[in-house]
Every structure is written in structure tokens, then in C-alpha cells.
Design an enzyme around this catalytic site. Structure first.
Site, PDB file in Angstrom:
ATOM      1  N   TYR A  69       1.432   5.085  -2.655  1.00 53.72           N
ATOM      2  CA  TYR A  69       1.798   6.693  -2.321  1.00 53.72           C
ATOM      3  C   TYR A  69       3.105   6.862  -2.936  1.00 53.72           C
ATOM      4  CZ  TYR A  69      -2.892   6.778  -0.660  1.00 53.72           C
ATOM      5  OH  TYR A  69      -4.156   6.601  -0.464  1.00 53.72           O
ATOM      6  N   PHE A 124      -6.883   0.312 -10.411  1.00 54.35           N
ATOM      7  CA  PHE A 124      -5.778   0.710 -10.158  1.00 54.35           C
ATOM      8  C   PHE A 124      -5.131   1.085 -11.739  1.00 54.35           C
ATOM      9  CE2 PHE A 124      -4.477  -3.939 -10.509  1.00 54.35           C
ATOM     10  CZ  PHE A 124      -3.925  -4.230 -11.642  1.00 54.35           C
ATOM     11  N   ARG A 138     -10.702 -10.754 -11.691  1.00 51.27           N
ATOM     12  CA  ARG A 138      -9.484 -10.291 -12.268  1.00 51.27           C
ATOM     13  C   ARG A 138      -8.452 -11.432 -12.664  1.00 51.27           C
ATOM     14  NH1 ARG A 138      -6.009  -7.644  -7.283  1.00 51.27           N
ATOM     15  NH2 ARG A 138      -4.421  -7.097  -8.838  1.00 51.27           N
ATOM     16  N   ARG A 139      -7.695 -11.032 -13.595  1.00 54.86           N
ATOM     17  CA  ARG A 139      -6.477 -11.990 -13.967  1.00 54.86           C
ATOM     18  C   ARG A 139      -7.047 -13.244 -14.630  1.00 54.86           C
ATOM     19  NH1 ARG A 139      -3.064 -10.785  -8.436  1.00 54.86           N
ATOM     20  NH2 ARG A 139      -1.805  -9.293  -9.318  1.00 54.86           N
ATOM     21  N   HIS A 149       0.795  -1.122  -0.044  1.00 57.67           N
ATOM     22  CA  HIS A 149      -0.056   0.136  -0.102  1.00 57.67           C
ATOM     23  C   HIS A 149       0.674   1.298  -0.098  1.00 57.67           C
ATOM     24  CE1 HIS A 149      -3.388   2.770  -0.108  1.00 57.67           C
ATOM     25  NE2 HIS A 149      -2.695   3.125   0.724  1.00 57.67           N
TER      26      HIS A 149
HETATM   27 FE1  HAS Z   1      -6.102   1.704  -4.158  1.00 55.01          FE
HETATM   28  C1  HAS Z   1      -6.103  -1.736  -4.439  1.00 55.01           C
HETATM   29  C2  HAS Z   1      -8.092   1.917  -1.703  1.00 55.01           C
HETATM   30  C3  HAS Z   1      -5.601   5.173  -4.173  1.00 55.01           C
HETATM   31  C4  HAS Z   1      -3.315   1.752  -6.504  1.00 55.01           C
HETATM   32  N1  HAS Z   1      -4.958   0.470  -5.374  1.00 55.01           N
HETATM   33  C5  HAS Z   1      -5.304  -0.993  -5.370  1.00 55.01           C
HETATM   34  C6  HAS Z   1      -4.445  -1.763  -6.178  1.00 55.01           C
HETATM   35  C7  HAS Z   1      -3.461  -0.748  -6.602  1.00 55.01           C
HETATM   36  C8  HAS Z   1      -4.064   0.657  -6.036  1.00 55.01           C
HETATM   37  C9  HAS Z   1      -2.407  -0.806  -7.736  1.00 55.01           C
HETATM   38  O1  HAS Z   1      -9.079  -0.212   0.200  1.00 55.01           O
HETATM   39  C10 HAS Z   1      -4.443  -3.251  -6.531  1.00 55.01           C
HETATM   40  C11 HAS Z   1      -3.411  -3.910  -5.773  1.00 55.01           C
HETATM   41  C12 HAS Z   1      -3.714  -5.608  -6.241  1.00 55.01           C
HETATM   42  O2  HAS Z   1      -3.262  -5.722  -7.318  1.00 55.01           O
HETATM   43  O3  HAS Z   1      -4.520  -6.234  -5.543  1.00 55.01           O
HETATM   44  N2  HAS Z   1      -6.826   3.108  -3.022  1.00 55.01           N
HETATM   45  C13 HAS Z   1      -7.741   2.972  -1.979  1.00 55.01           C
HETATM   46  C14 HAS Z   1      -8.185   4.415  -1.415  1.00 55.01           C
HETATM   47  C15 HAS Z   1      -7.400   5.174  -2.266  1.00 55.01           C
HETATM   48  C16 HAS Z   1      -6.496   4.682  -3.253  1.00 55.01           C
HETATM   49  C17 HAS Z   1      -9.009   4.356  -0.137  1.00 55.01           C
HETATM   50  N3  HAS Z   1      -4.812   3.194  -5.125  1.00 55.01           N
HETATM   51  C18 HAS Z   1      -4.725   4.788  -4.798  1.00 55.01           C
HETATM   52  C19 HAS Z   1      -3.872   5.323  -5.611  1.00 55.01           C
HETATM   53  C20 HAS Z   1      -3.062   4.282  -6.249  1.00 55.01           C
HETATM   54  C21 HAS Z   1      -3.637   3.058  -5.913  1.00 55.01           C
HETATM   55  C22 HAS Z   1      -3.453   6.814  -5.138  1.00 55.01           C
HETATM   56  C23 HAS Z   1      -1.864   4.207  -7.090  1.00 55.01           C
HETATM   57  C24 HAS Z   1      -1.168   5.226  -7.247  1.00 55.01           C
HETATM   58  N4  HAS Z   1      -7.182   0.419  -3.169  1.00 55.01           N
HETATM   59  C25 HAS Z   1      -7.642   0.619  -2.219  1.00 55.01           C
HETATM   60  C26 HAS Z   1      -8.260  -0.540  -1.576  1.00 55.01           C
HETATM   61  C27 HAS Z   1      -7.736  -1.664  -2.651  1.00 55.01           C
HETATM   62  C28 HAS Z   1      -7.133  -0.892  -3.589  1.00 55.01           C
HETATM   63  C29 HAS Z   1      -9.113  -0.922  -0.524  1.00 55.01           C
HETATM   64  C30 HAS Z   1      -7.944  -3.220  -2.419  1.00 55.01           C
HETATM   65  C31 HAS Z   1      -8.995  -3.593  -3.065  1.00 55.01           C
HETATM   66  C32 HAS Z   1      -8.775  -5.282  -3.200  1.00 55.01           C
HETATM   67  O4  HAS Z   1      -9.959  -5.658  -2.614  1.00 55.01           O
HETATM   68  O5  HAS Z   1      -8.146  -6.142  -3.716  1.00 55.01           O
HETATM   69  C33 HAS Z   1      -7.476   6.715  -1.725  1.00 55.01           C
HETATM   70  O6  HAS Z   1      -6.179   7.079  -1.407  1.00 55.01           O
HETATM   71  C34 HAS Z   1      -8.077   7.631  -2.932  1.00 55.01           C
HETATM   72  C35 HAS Z   1      -8.007   9.001  -2.701  1.00 55.01           C
HETATM   73  C36 HAS Z   1      -8.173   9.801  -3.741  1.00 55.01           C
HETATM   74  C37 HAS Z   1      -9.210  10.827  -4.053  1.00 55.01           C
HETATM   75  C38 HAS Z   1      -9.360  11.453  -5.269  1.00 55.01           C
HETATM   76  C39 HAS Z   1      -8.870  13.048  -5.184  1.00 55.01           C
HETATM   77  C40 HAS Z   1      -8.942  13.458  -6.556  1.00 55.01           C
HETATM   78  C41 HAS Z   1      -7.953  14.235  -6.993  1.00 55.01           C
HETATM   79  C42 HAS Z   1      -8.073  14.695  -8.462  1.00 55.01           C
HETATM   80  C43 HAS Z   1      -7.959  16.249  -8.571  1.00 55.01           C
HETATM   81  C44 HAS Z   1      -8.531  16.595  -9.886  1.00 55.01           C
HETATM   82  C45 HAS Z   1      -7.557  17.479 -11.018  1.00 55.01           C
HETATM   83  C46 HAS Z   1      -8.042  17.705 -12.264  1.00 55.01           C
HETATM   84  C47 HAS Z   1      -6.231  17.998 -10.490  1.00 55.01           C
HETATM   85  C48 HAS Z   1     -10.132  11.015  -2.769  1.00 55.01           C
HETATM   86  C49 HAS Z   1      -6.762  14.520  -6.347  1.00 55.01           C
HETATM   87  C50 HAS Z   1      -8.619  18.852 -12.496  1.00 55.01           C
HETATM   88  C51 HAS Z   1      -9.089  18.881 -13.947  1.00 55.01           C
HETATM   89  C52 HAS Z   1      -9.758  19.885 -14.413  1.00 55.01           C
HETATM   90  C53 HAS Z   1     -10.365  19.759 -15.821  1.00 55.01           C
HETATM   91  C54 HAS Z   1     -10.027  21.069 -13.519  1.00 55.01           C
HETATM   92 CU    CU Z   2      -3.893   0.161  -0.790  1.00 53.88          CU
END
Ligand code: HAS
Ligand code: CU
Length: 541
Positions: A218, A366, A428-429, A214
Site C-alpha cells: 500500500y 504482483f 515461482r522462482r 503487506h
Molecule cells: Fe497482493 C501477494 C492479496 C493488492 C502486491 N501482492 C502479493 C505479492 C505482492 C503483492 C508483491 O491474500 C507477492 C509477495 C511475495 O513475493 O510473496 N493483494 C491482495 C489483495 C489485494 C492485493 C486482496 N498486492 C496488491 C497491491 C500490490 C500487491 C495493490 C502492490 C502494489 N497479494 C494478496 C495475497 C498475497 C499477495 C493474499 C499472497 C499470495 C501468496 O500466497 O503468496 C487487494 O488490495 C486488491 C484490491 C484491488 C481491486 C481492484 C480495483 C481496481 C481499480 C482499477 C480501476 C480502473 C481504472 C482504469 C482507473 C479490488 C482501482 C479505468 C480504465 C478505463 C479504460 C476506463
Molecule cells: Cu499482502
């Protein structure tokens, strides 16, 4: 060319080439999703290619880019990096490790996927190779922390630049996180694959893996945020809305990234649900800095749009330089991440997780996070960075302009359908998403075909990216190398910001270690205290 620039470019070369191989490997997966009957399509080929894709994208492309960017930050901060010779040595170590692991995978000796869960067993070269990559990255992390300390010494009481702060926080996070995977490698996987241990405990291995896995996400996102905070607003012609908020964001990542690994193990037996809940609460905490980031980065972009003459509630959006590939990459990566982050909140809820775990939903999640928020940002960053450090003009600018949009469209098709099919229960997979024509599988066949189409667009986009960066590095017109400049923060006092509590990364590192001990000491000692039988190794493909 400056010595450090050479090291930066060397890292980018490895990163881009790994990306190219990894992207071409995904062809097999796209074909599988579309259930096309082609020669060479077999389970053996499929699992080899998923492993190569995952390892080279998630572990190699990212790590080398992140190390290269770290050197850029440190050099900008102090005019030189710390211990350049050691850094070249560590780079060599990481390249050697990558070579070993890639050899094992591409020769079908390590079809264990990028999570390398036992009892799937790989050739020892795979585990030893990845361990060398981690060892190399430790040298990098030490150099980043030393650069941060030097910058603080040089201007006592004053804050270092936001990118230096973020990079040092990331290096500390990495040192803490990788202890988990190092323990898994050294005490479990390597001796077991060498035949020194007859059996392995999968639960212990998975727990150590996710201790690392995890915070790894980050480790990927922090450098992307560095680009979002410190590069995109400047490229778009604006200012950073709030630097103090940014500083808090990166410090919070250091504190909360590691004690959350059980949100990948909700469905694993042998871990009490109370501890899973504790990890869920920390997961909520670690989402907070991303919410703040959404606010700060969009506010910074709004400043840019208004400075460019944008009016009204949304008029500033149209005025943003959508044709600048660095800016459009960030905008599009951010849009995809809004959905990816939402999906993350679903994953992190225990009950909802039981619906989506191990389904196509997770792969879709992801690809929006690491595959878009991080990877697309890194690609956009290359268009800004490579000309600056190589002293060459960007080649094939038109391809660079379209590339982010192709990625966005491809990822949208791939991920939206993946989320839906996952909710329907597509695992998946899997080699054959149609299960050889099984009735239940027919309901998602349309979706997987669209997702394969998305894969096609992603391939074109990936090829454009590789062409542009390689052509620039090899054949771009010479020019004088331009200095690296970070976005100017709004309201910066004369002489810079003074240090606050968020600057004290050493202190926060200790807090992070304490949180990790609380989150892991009891469940780990429970696991170690249980009667454990272990498993022999399996090599099905
Ligand atoms: Fe995740 C599974 C929970 C964020 C990557 N995650 C994965 C896996 C990967 C991954 C690789 O709780 C799969 C692992 C595997 O192979 O089994 N993840 C979260 C949560 C967040 C989160 C709560 N994950 C990420 C990030 C990753 C990533 C970042 C990679 C870089 N994730 C999980 C959970 C699993 C999981 C469980 C397990 C699932 C399972 O059952 O296997 C949070 O940190 C997310 C917070 C993000 C936000 C979004 C904020 C939005 C932003 C965009 C701003 C927009 C802009 C554009 C700048 C609240 C910052 C503006 C555009 C205009 C046009 C104005
Ligand atoms: Cu995680």
C-alpha cells in the site's frame, strides 16, 4: 533551480537508474522462462539476477520515486518542505544503503531474493544497506507528517489538499509498517549474518517480514492513487468526482494495511488458523478502498470524456486523450489492476491460496499490481513531473507515447500466461521452467515462452522510459518551470472543504496501532513462547 526541486530530481535520478539496472537484470529471467541455452545462464546467475531485479524494482525504484513525489506534494502545499538539510542527509543515507545492498547482490554475496527469507543468508552489507534505506525513509516520513501538520495549522478547521492527506497517511503507514522489518533486521538478520547469533528462527523472521511486507504494497499504491485522483483527471481535462470519498480511501488504507500479513503465511505452520482468518477479514476490508477508487477514478475520467464531447454510454472513452502518456499510463495501469485486484481476492481466500501459493500465479499477480498499477503509473507520472520540476521540455515524446502501450502489451502477455501456468502448478522462482524436459512441465512450456515474449516487450518499454527521462533531465530544452496543479474536485465549496472525521489521521493512526496489536500480539507471543530450534544459514548460490 529551487533547492527542493534539486532534491526531487536527485530522488528521481536514483529511482530511474535503479529501474534501468533492475529491468536489464530481468533479461536473465526472460531467458530462463524461454529455456534458452546461452552462455552465462546458470542457477547462480539466475538467483543473483532475480534478487537484483526484485530489490532494485520493488524496494529502490519505488521508494525513491515515492519520496520525490512526497516532496512535490509538500512543496505545493506549503511552498517549502520541512527540514531540507535533514532530507538531504537522509537521501545520502538511503543512497549509501542502496549502494551497499547493490554491491552485495551484484557480487553474488546476497542471492536471497527480495523477500530475504532466512535461512537463506546474505552478506551483512545487504541487510545493513537496506536498513539504511529504511532509516533514510523515516526522515522523509517525518518531514511529510510535519508538512501535513503545518498545512493544518495554517488553515484551522479546513482540509489539506487530497495529495497532502494521502502522503501523510502513507508516511504514518510506513512508520508503523517498517517497525516490523527493522526488528527483523536488528534482532535477527544483522547479528546472525555477522556471526553473533548462530541460529535464526525462520517463522519469526517471516512473520516480522510480512508485518512490513503487506503494508509495503500500500506504500506503493497510495502514491499511484495520488496520481490517479489528483493528476490524471486534470490531465484528461476533467474533474475529480469526489474528494471526500478520496479522503476516506486514504484514511482506510492507514487503518487496515498492516493487520493482514498472515495472508502471505497461510501455508506457514505455527500460526493458528483463527488468526489467519482474522487477517483475511482485514484483507477484505483493505480491498474496499480500492473498489471505491475504481468507482471514483473512472467517474472522474468519464467527466473528462464528456467534457471533451463524448456521448452515450461509452462514447466518452474514445474522447479521452489516449495519446497523452500520463493519462494513458493511468488508464492502462488501471485496466491491468482490475485483473490484479481480482487475483488478490483469490490469493486472500485460504483454500484458494493453497492452490496458487508459491506458483507463477503470485509473480503474475504482483506484476499487475506493483509492476503495473504502481510502476506504470510512476512512469507516466514522470512524463508529467520531470518537465515541471526540471524546467525542461519532455524529450523523445514519441517514445514516451508508445511506452505505456508496450508495457501494457508486455505485461498482459507476461501475466495472463503466468496466472494460467501457476494454476497448472508451475512454481515461482525456478531456474528452469521446463525442468530439463520433464513430462509434466511440457504442458506449460508454450505459456512460459509467451511470457518470455512479454518480457521482451517490457524490456523495450523500460528502455524507452529510461531514455525519455534521462534525455529530458540532461538535454531537454529549457523552459520556465510550470507550477504543479491538482485536479479540481466537483462541488468544492468556496474556500475549500471543511475537516471531517477522515481528516483526523492522528486518531486513525492510534486505531491502526490498536488493530495491529489485536492482530499480532497473541500470535507473536505464541511464536516467541514456543520451543524454537532455529536454523543455521545457507548460501546455496
Ligand atoms: Fe497482493 C501477494 C492479496 C493488492 C502486491 N501482492 C502479493 C505479492 C505482492 C503483492 C508483491 O491474500 C507477492 C509477495 C511475495 O513475493 O510473496 N493483494 C491482495 C489483495 C489485494 C492485493 C486482496 N498486492 C496488491 C497491491 C500490490 C500487491 C495493490 C502492490 C502494489 N497479494 C494478496 C495475497 C498475497 C499477495 C493474499 C499472497 C499470495 C501468496 O500466497 O503468496 C487487494 O488490495 C486488491 C484490491 C484491488 C481491486 C481492484 C480495483 C481496481 C481499480 C482499477 C480501476 C480502473 C481504472 C482504469 C482507473 C479490488 C482501482 C479505468 C480504465 C478505463 C479504460 C476506463
Ligand atoms: Cu499482502
Amino acid at each position: 533551480m529551487l533547492g527542493t526541486n534539486r532534491l526531487i530530481l536527485a530522488n528521481i535520478w536514483v529511482s530511474v537508474l535503479s529501474f534501468g539496472v533492475a529491468a536489464s537484470m530481468a533479461l536473465m529471467q526472460a531467458i530462463s522462462r524461454a529455456n534458452l541455452e546461452v552462455p552465462y545462464r546458470s542457477t547462480r546467475m539466475y538467483y543473483m539476477s532475480v534478487t537484483a531485479h526484485g530489490v532494485l524494482m520493488a524496494l529502490v525504484f519505488t521508494t525513491f520515486f515515492i519520496m520525490g513525489l512526497g516532496y512535490v506534494v509538500a512543496q505545493r502545499e506549503n511552498a517549502a518542505i520541512k527540514w531540507p538539510r535533514l532530507q538531504w542527509f537522509c537521501f545520502g543515507l538511503a543512497v549509501l544503503g542502496t549502494g551497499l545492498a547493490a554491491w552485495a547482490i551484484l557480487t553474488f554475496r546476497a542471492s536471497v531474493l527480495y523477500t530475504f527469507y532466512p535461512p537463506l543468508q546474505a552478506h551483512p552489507a545487504f541487510y545493513i544497506g537496506l536498513t539504511l534505506v529504511v532509516l533514510g525513509s523515516w526522515g522523509w516520513a517525518a518531514s511529510m507528517i510535519a508538512s501535513w501538520r503545518e498545512a493544518r495549522r495554517r488553515r484551522p478547521g479546513m482540509s489539506v489538499s487530497l495529495p497532502m492527506h494521502a502522503t501523510a497517511a502513507n508516511a504514518m503507514l510506513w512508520l508503523l509498517a517498517t517497525t516490523g522489518v527493522a526488528a527483523e533486521m536488528l534482532f535477527q538478520l544483522i547479528p546472525w549474518s555477522l556471526g553473533l547469533l548462530p541460529r535464526i528462527d525462520p517463522l519469526l523472521a517471516r512473520t516480522l517480514f510480512w508485518f512490513f511486507g503487506h503494508p509495503l504494497v500500500y506504500f506503493w499504491i497510495i502514491p499511484a492513487y495520488v496520481i490517479w485522483y489528483a493528476v490524471a483527471p486534470r490531465e484528461a481535462g476533467g474533474k475529480l468526482f469526489s474528494e471526500p470519498l478520496g479522503r476516506m480511501v486514504f484514511t482506510l488504507f492507514l487503518v487496515f494495511s498492516t493487520p493482514v500479513g498472515f495472508h502471505h503465511q497461510f501455508q506457514d505452520p505455527g500460526i493458528p488458523s483463527g488468526w489467519k482468518l482474522f487477517h483475511t477479514l482485514n484483507t477484505m476490508a483493505v480491498s474496499f478502498p480500492s473498489l471505491v477508487t475504481a468507482f471514483t477514478v473512472v467517474a472522474s475520467l468519464e467527466i473528462a470524456g464528456r467534457l471533451r464531447g463524448g456521448q452515450g454510454l461509452f462514447g466518452w472513452l474514445r474522447k479521452l486523450p489516449w495519446g497523452n502518456p500520463t493519462v494513458s499510463s493511468v488508464l492502462l495501469a488501471g485496466l491491468l489492476f482490475l485483473l490484479g485486484g481480482f487475483g488478490g481476492a483469490v490469493n486472500a481466500a485460504y483454500t484458494l491460496n493453497s492452490v496458487v501459493h508459491n506458483t507463477a500465479w503470485v509473480a503474475a499477480h504482483f506484476h499487475l499490481t506493483v509492476g503495473s498499477a504502481a510502476a506504470l503509473t510512476f512512469m507516466g507520472a514522470c512524463y508529467w513531473l520531470v518537465p515541471k520540476v526540471s524546467g525542461r521540455e519532455l524529450e523523445l515524446g514519441l517514445l514516451a507515447k508508445v511506452q505505456p502501450y508496450l508495457w501494457f502489451a508486455g505485461m498482459a502477455l507476461f501475466s495472463f500466461t503466468g496466472h494460467i501456468a501457476g494454476l497448472m502448478g508451475l512454481p515461482r522462482r525456478v531456474f528452469a521452467t521446463n525442468y530439463g524436459g520433464a513430462e509434466q512441465a511440457q504442458m506449460w512450456e508454450g505459456l512460459t515462452t509467451v511470457s518470455a515474449l512479454g518480457g521482451l516487450l517490457l524490456h523495450v518499454s523500460a528502455a524507452f522510459f529510461v531514455l525519455v527521462t534521462v534525455a529530458t533531465m540532461l538535454a531537454g530544452k529549457r523552459r520556465t518551470s510550470a507550477p504543479i496543479e491538482w485536479a479540481e474536485p466537483l462541488g468544492r465549496p468556496e474556500g475549500g472543504f471543511r475537516q471531517t472525521i477522515w481528516d483526523r489521521l492522528g486518531l486513525w493512526f492510534i486505531v491502526a496501532v490498536i488493530l495491529v496489536l489485536i492482530a499480532y500480539a497473541v500470535p507473536l507471543s505464541d511464536i516467541l513462547g514456543m520451543e524454537r530450534y532455529g536454523s543455521q544459514g545457507f548460501r546455496p548460490y
